[in-house]
Write a protein that holds these residues in place. Structure first.
Motif, short mmCIF file in Angstrom:
data_model
loop_
_atom_site.label_atom_id
_atom_site.label_comp_id
_atom_site.label_asym_id
_atom_site.label_seq_id
_atom_site.Cartn_x
_atom_site.Cartn_y
_atom_site.Cartn_z
N ILE A 1 3.83 -3.01 1.71
CA ILE A 1 2.54 -3.58 2.13
C ILE A 1 2.60 -5.11 2.18
O ILE A 1 2.11 -5.75 3.11
CB ILE A 1 1.42 -3.14 1.16
CG1 ILE A 1 1.23 -1.62 1.23
CG2 ILE A 1 0.10 -3.86 1.47
CD1 ILE A 1 0.37 -1.07 0.10
N GLY A 2 3.23 -5.71 1.15
CA GLY A 2 3.30 -7.16 1.07
C GLY A 2 2.02 -7.78 0.52
O GLY A 2 1.05 -7.07 0.21
N LEU A 3 2.00 -9.09 0.43
CA LEU A 3 0.88 -9.80 -0.22
C LEU A 3 -0.21 -10.24 0.75
O LEU A 3 -1.29 -10.65 0.32
CB LEU A 3 1.42 -11.03 -0.96
CG LEU A 3 2.40 -10.74 -2.10
CD1 LEU A 3 3.05 -12.03 -2.57
CD2 LEU A 3 1.69 -10.04 -3.26
N ARG A 4 0.06 -10.18 2.05
CA ARG A 4 -0.89 -10.69 3.03
C ARG A 4 -2.30 -10.08 2.90
O ARG A 4 -3.30 -10.81 2.95
CB ARG A 4 -0.34 -10.47 4.45
CG ARG A 4 -1.25 -10.93 5.59
CD ARG A 4 -1.83 -12.31 5.44
NE ARG A 4 -0.83 -13.35 5.22
CZ ARG A 4 -1.12 -14.60 4.92
NH1 ARG A 4 -2.38 -14.97 4.75
NH2 ARG A 4 -0.16 -15.49 4.74
N PRO A 5 -2.44 -8.73 2.70
CA PRO A 5 -3.79 -8.17 2.56
C PRO A 5 -4.56 -8.77 1.38
O PRO A 5 -5.78 -8.97 1.47
CB PRO A 5 -3.54 -6.67 2.33
CG PRO A 5 -2.21 -6.43 2.97
CD PRO A 5 -1.42 -7.67 2.72
N LEU A 6 -3.87 -9.08 0.28
CA LEU A 6 -4.53 -9.68 -0.88
C LEU A 6 -4.98 -11.10 -0.57
O LEU A 6 -6.10 -11.51 -0.92
CB LEU A 6 -3.58 -9.68 -2.08
CG LEU A 6 -3.17 -8.33 -2.64
CD1 LEU A 6 -2.10 -8.51 -3.72
CD2 LEU A 6 -4.36 -7.58 -3.21
N ILE A 7 -4.10 -11.86 0.07
CA ILE A 7 -4.43 -13.25 0.41
C ILE A 7 -5.60 -13.28 1.39
O ILE A 7 -6.52 -14.09 1.26
CB ILE A 7 -3.19 -13.96 0.99
CG1 ILE A 7 -2.10 -14.07 -0.09
CG2 ILE A 7 -3.55 -15.34 1.53
CD1 ILE A 7 -0.74 -14.51 0.41
N ASP A 8 -5.58 -12.37 2.37
CA ASP A 8 -6.68 -12.28 3.35
C ASP A 8 -8.00 -11.91 2.68
O ASP A 8 -9.07 -12.34 3.12
CB ASP A 8 -6.34 -11.27 4.45
CG ASP A 8 -5.24 -11.76 5.39
OD1 ASP A 8 -4.93 -12.96 5.35
OD2 ASP A 8 -4.67 -10.93 6.13
N LEU A 9 -7.91 -11.13 1.61
CA LEU A 9 -9.11 -10.73 0.86
C LEU A 9 -9.65 -11.89 0.04
O LEU A 9 -10.80 -11.85 -0.40
CB LEU A 9 -8.75 -9.55 -0.06
CG LEU A 9 -9.86 -8.90 -0.88
CD1 LEU A 9 -10.91 -8.26 0.04
CD2 LEU A 9 -9.28 -7.84 -1.82
#
Length: 297
Positions: A49-57
């Motif tokens: 998944i990576g960290l991008r979804p968390l950063i976008d959140l």
């Protein structure tokens, strides 16, 4: 109460049914009046998944638990010395467009040990420390032990020896190499440990064996312990692992695993919030943490 200004933090890992980190951090937010919330991000596919979804959140930072600590380090573009040396991180902070990796495992472990008995990390004492395991936690703890031994050695001469006992010999060699192959650090075997029982005063168990939900047998023979030993098993759920129970039968001293959970969590809170935790908050969290763990038995 949460608002649009509430900052989001959390923990990454799998499984996370046992974790008390949200309870610790949310209690600290409440005690300090910090407008933050700490959530559980449980998924076995974080590497994909990576960290991008968390950063976008809008997540501001996360704690990282096994088996993702080495992966967490690889995701960062700003790293602390412990993370860089050992290639392992238990904390990621998303700030100013950067992903910062920090390892607070070692800090939490060394604080737990020194508050119990400072002599256990005295570089002038001709005794040995035994590290059980060679994973991410062992790496962070060994880095901080190395820093502590060097800092407390006025003549740079370290009498105390540290030995690693682990099933993965290549990982053990990698740790030694990362620290510069110091002459005070060695890789050992179960047979050699049993022959040197009296030479050890501190044993640190860093593997998940004994943790609720994890099977397997400890690397170390249960017959090893004596009343001259101190066992620090970093597993905190259950409060007493089988290894701890065996050591207690032999009258060994015990450093509770939840102390490391507490102190590394305090350090993470300080990194997340750019503030200093007050002693009264730490005392409050510790007493409530112990109560919570006892209720889970």
């Amino acid at each position: 109460m949460y608002s649009k200004h509430t900052e989001i933090f959390g923990i990454l890992g799998y499984p996370l049914g046992h974790t008390l980190s949200p309870w610790i951090h949310n209690t600290l937010f409440q005690l300090s009046g910090y407008d933050g919330v700490y959530l559980v991000f449980e998924n076995e596919r974080w590497k994909e998944i990576g960290l991008r979804p968390l950063i976008d959140l809008g997540v501001k930072g996360v704690s990282v638990t096994i088996p993702l600590k080495e992966w967490a380090y690889s995701q960062a573009n700003v790293v602390c010395n412990a993370s860089k040396t050992m290639g392992s991180s238990n904390t990621l902070i998303f700030r100013d467009g950067n992903i910062q990796a920090v390892n607070t495992d070692g800090t939490g472990a060394v604080l737990s040990i020194t508050k119990s008995n400072p002599e256990l990390l005295d570089p002038k004492k001709e005794k040995q420390i035994l590290i059980l395991g060679s994973g991410g936690s062992a790496k962070g703890i060994l880095f901080e032990i190395a820093e502590t031994l060097k800092k407390n050695s006025s003549d740079k001469k370290i009498q105390r020896k540290v030995k690693i006992l682990a099933r993965n010999e290549s990982a053990s060699k990698e740790i030694s190499f990362s620290l510069g192959n110091p002459d005070w650090l060695h890789i050992t075997s179960k047979e050699e440990c049993m022959k040197e029982v009296d030479q050890y005063d501190l044993i640190i168990h860093t593997t998940p064996v004994g943790m609720k939900g994890f099977g397997g047998e400890p690397i170390l023979d249960k017959k090893f312990f004596t009343k001259k030993h101190t066992l620090f098993d970093i597993v905190y759920n259950p409060l007493e692992t089988d290894l701890v129970k065996e050591a207690k039968k032999k009258k060994a001293d015990i450093i509770p695993g939840y102390h490391m959970l507490l102190y590394q969590g305090i350090k993470q809170f300080e990194l997340f919030t750019n503030s200093k935790a007050k002693e009264k908050w730490i005392g409050k969290v510790e007493s409530l943490l112990l109560k919570q763990l006892k209720s889970r038995v």
